[in-house]
Design an enzyme around this catalytic site. Structure first.
Site, PDB file in Angstrom:
ATOM      1  N   ALA A  12     -25.038  29.169 -19.004  1.00  0.00           N
ATOM      2  CA  ALA A  12     -26.524  28.612 -19.041  1.00  0.00           C
ATOM      3  C   ALA A  12     -27.017  29.316 -20.244  1.00  0.00           C
ATOM      4  O   ALA A  12     -27.689  28.912 -20.868  1.00  0.00           O
ATOM      5  CB  ALA A  12     -27.254  28.369 -17.996  1.00  0.00           C
ATOM      6  N   HIS A  69       0.963  -1.106  -0.043  1.00  0.00           N
ATOM      7  CA  HIS A  69      -0.068  -0.135  -0.060  1.00  0.00           C
ATOM      8  C   HIS A  69       0.887   1.286   0.121  1.00  0.00           C
ATOM      9  O   HIS A  69       1.931   1.322   0.906  1.00  0.00           O
ATOM     10  CB  HIS A  69      -0.970  -0.005   1.157  1.00  0.00           C
ATOM     11  N   ASP A  85     -27.612  20.941 -23.733  1.00  0.00           N
ATOM     12  CA  ASP A  85     -28.380  21.953 -22.718  1.00  0.00           C
ATOM     13  C   ASP A  85     -29.551  22.698 -23.501  1.00  0.00           C
ATOM     14  O   ASP A  85     -30.402  23.144 -23.239  1.00  0.00           O
ATOM     15  CB  ASP A  85     -27.491  22.961 -22.072  1.00  0.00           C
ATOM     16  N   LYS A 115      -1.830  -8.273  -3.955  1.00  0.00           N
ATOM     17  CA  LYS A 115      -2.674  -6.931  -3.844  1.00  0.00           C
ATOM     18  C   LYS A 115      -1.713  -5.745  -3.730  1.00  0.00           C
ATOM     19  O   LYS A 115      -0.817  -5.760  -2.959  1.00  0.00           O
ATOM     20  CB  LYS A 115      -3.410  -7.093  -2.363  1.00  0.00           C
ATOM     21  N   LYS A 154     -16.365  22.694 -20.484  1.00  0.00           N
ATOM     22  CA  LYS A 154     -17.310  22.701 -21.637  1.00  0.00           C
ATOM     23  C   LYS A 154     -16.435  23.201 -22.951  1.00  0.00           C
ATOM     24  O   LYS A 154     -16.382  22.619 -23.889  1.00  0.00           O
ATOM     25  CB  LYS A 154     -18.327  23.185 -21.416  1.00  0.00           C
ATOM     26  N   ASN A 214     -29.205  41.468 -17.938  1.00  0.00           N
ATOM     27  CA  ASN A 214     -28.190  40.969 -17.083  1.00  0.00           C
ATOM     28  C   ASN A 214     -27.560  42.169 -16.041  1.00  0.00           C
ATOM     29  O   ASN A 214     -27.649  43.108 -16.732  1.00  0.00           O
ATOM     30  CB  ASN A 214     -27.045  40.336 -17.938  1.00  0.00           C
TER      31      ASN A 214
END
Ligand code: NAP
Length: 529
Positions: free
Chosen positions: A384, A134, A352, A160, A311, A403
């Site tokens: 958006a 580990h 969207d 492991k 995006k 806005n």
């Protein structure tokens, strides 16, 4: 068959509590339990009670402090205990011993050798040895050497390795180690990037994955609960062919997309699973991670939802990769859907804007053509709003952007042949559909509203049509804006509608099947209320 193991940290003198936890694990459908006896290594009565009454086959682990555990005694005593357990009347299915301890001396190796079944074993023992390593900081530099030593050790039945993942790419190496099949292998990544290795262990044929009984009892960072593995990440439906999808963002822990898409896959019996995919904001991270996941043939990574802040990165990536970009996504400057098509080409699109259009059309009971000439008031000029303005302008509606920062409204309006106005002008401008694309009214500021109730009432009094008020916020579902609008006699559309419909467009692109909208709605609503 990959086993689902629930790890239980045994408290001092509490065999009953640990056995009750093991019984719950069995009820949940676990195949194995791991008893972590770090804190009770000198309490042989409790350990014997666990082994004689365990409801499931078990792994016994006594992890020392120097390997991230809590046992602070010496190795010789620990291995003597293991020797006793392996050759006792109720031997565990596996004993877990750290490679570092195993390598420390011939004496320790001999003790371990007396405890477990192996090719040179003279006695009829059944316990298998898991040799483990580990690293709670990073992928160890000598990971492959460690694995080679475990593979060579004749007493070792199971390899492991677990390490703290620094990015989602670490999971790919874990999958490759399992696929090498040196021996039955457990290869797991820890931390926020490690979830895929834990969820997809079955897809790649790992010996087991570990789960916690509940969020409080995880024994390693990033360990999911058994409920999450079974009911969220579709453990029982997973196969080697299972396609992998995810939501890429930073952060993504809060995302509703995994429960929604996984429930959808369940509902249409799609051989697929959907995971959260945290990727840091910079394009280099996006490119390296998404590129390596797409290139990994055995992973079957076929697509992703892409959210803030990636995006624009998605558009850039697909462009660089020679893929196709939906024209309106290019115009918006943001895509939220990555699809690897059947011919392996990439497609970036934006679901969207279509979701916003369809949410409004459904409320008005019209087709998209019916939007031509409708007056749409959009509040906000951020990401958006950009998709909403682009979509409604493209559909032939008259769009006005309101806005608080007028320059941003003007720039957005100009880009999509819309109009811009100041928020205080809203009262005097006629609108058929008002869409809130600001976060005003979002949890926890649920008493806030971006529009005065009197302005909505004023608009309603001036038209014979029923105006539509659409809030893109989905937490809470019924915002103050929507409650005021409903009271004023308007049609209302909650943000859940947009969320569900953008997910549906993605789902249909990926699966070719009709998205189960009702399933999406009920999953989302059950998580939000
Ligand atoms: P964003 O890019 O940050 O834009 C936010 C916009 O809201 C900006 O134009 C900003 O004005 C304005 N704004 C912020 N705080 C304001 C305040 N106190 N008063 C007035 N205006 C304010 O955010 P976004 O990504 O567009 O997201 C906006 C909302 O859309 C979020 O609430 C999100 O929940 C929702 N959304 C919903 C879905 C869905 O599927 N339902 C999808 C995406 C987004 P300035 O330009 O002056 O800064």
């Amino acid at each position: 068959m990959t086993m689902l193991a629930v790890s239980i940290m045994v408290e001092e003198s509490s065999a009953e509590a640990a056995l009750a936890a093991a019984a719950r694990a069995a009820e949940f459908g676990a195949d194995l339990v791991e008893y972590r006896i770090d804190r009770i290594a000198d309490d042989i009565d409790t350990i014997n009670a666990l082994l004689s009454r365990t409801p499931l086959p078990c792994v016994v682990t006594c992890r020392p402090t120097w390997e991230g555990g809590e046992y602070d005694g010496n190795d010789a005593d620990r291995m003597s205990l293991f020797e006793h357990l392996g050759s006792g009347p109720h031997p565990p299915a596996y004993l877990d011993v750290e490679l570092a301890a195993y390598e420390r001396s011939a004496n320790l190796r001999q003790k371990v050798g007396f405890a477990v079944d192996h090719p040179d074993q003279q006695r009829p023992l059944t316990t298998g040895l898991i040799l483990s390593s580990h690293d709670f900081d990073r992928r160890p530099k000598d990971l492959l050497q460690k694995i080679a030593k475990m593979a060579e050790a004749r007493a070792c039945r199971v390899i492991k390795v677990a390490w703290h993942a620094r990015s989602l790419r670490d999971n790919l190496e874990a999958f490759e180690l399992i696929e090498k099949k040196y021996k039955p292998t457990i290869a797991l990544c820890m931390g926020q990037f490690g979830l895929p290795s834990r969820v997809l262990a079955k897809k790649f044929g790992g010996l087991l994955t570990f789960a916690a009984l509940d969020a409080q009892s995880a024994t390693a960072p990033g360990q999911p609960t058994i409920d999450e593995l079974k009911n969220l990440y579709r453990w029982d439906a997973q196969r080697g062919s299972t396609r992998v999808y995810g939501v890429i963002g930073w952060p993504v822990g809060h995302s509703m997309s995994p429960p929604v898409h996984n429930a959808g896959f369940d509902a249409v019996d799609e051989d697929a699973v959907y995971l959260p995919m945290p990727i840091p904001p910079e394009y280099e991270h996006f490119k390296a991670t998404v590129g390596s996941w797409l290139d990994h043939a055995g992973l079957h990574f076929r697509g992703a939802s892409v959210t803030i802040p990636h995006k624009a990165n998605l558009l850039h990536f697909v462009e660089e990769s020679g893929g196709e970009i939906e024209p309106l996504a290019a115009a918006i400057g943001a895509a939220n859907t990555l699809t690897k098509r059947e011919d392996d080409s990439l497609y970036a699109s934006n679901s969207d804007y279509a979701a916003a259009l369809d949410s409004v059309c459904a409320a008005l009971d019209i087709e998209r053509e019916g939007l031509t000439g409708k007056q749409i008031a959009v509040l906000g000029a951020g990401g958006a709003a950009r998709a909403v303005v682009a979509g409604f302008a493209d559909a032939g509606a008259g769009v006005t952007v309101f806005n608080r920062t007028p320059e941003k409204a003007a720039a957005l309006a100009e880009r999509f042949q819309a109009a811009a106005a100041k928020p205080e002008e809203l009262r005097d401008l006629p609108w058929d559909v008002l869409i809130n694309c600001t976060p005003v009214g979002m949890h926890p500021n649920v008493d806030a509203t971006p529009v005065l109730k009197s302005d909505i009432e004023h608009r309603k009094s001036q038209t014979t049509n029923q105006p539509v008020v659409f809030d893109t916020i989905y937490n809470p579902i019924q915002t103050r804006l929507l409650r005021d609008a409903k009271a004023a006699g308007c049609l209302t559309v909650p943000g859940t509608e947009m969320f569900v419909r953008q997910a549906a467009t993605q789902f249909e692109l990926w699966t070719g099947k009709v998205a189960p909208l009702e399933v999406f709605r009920s999953v989302l609503e059950s998580r939000l209320t």
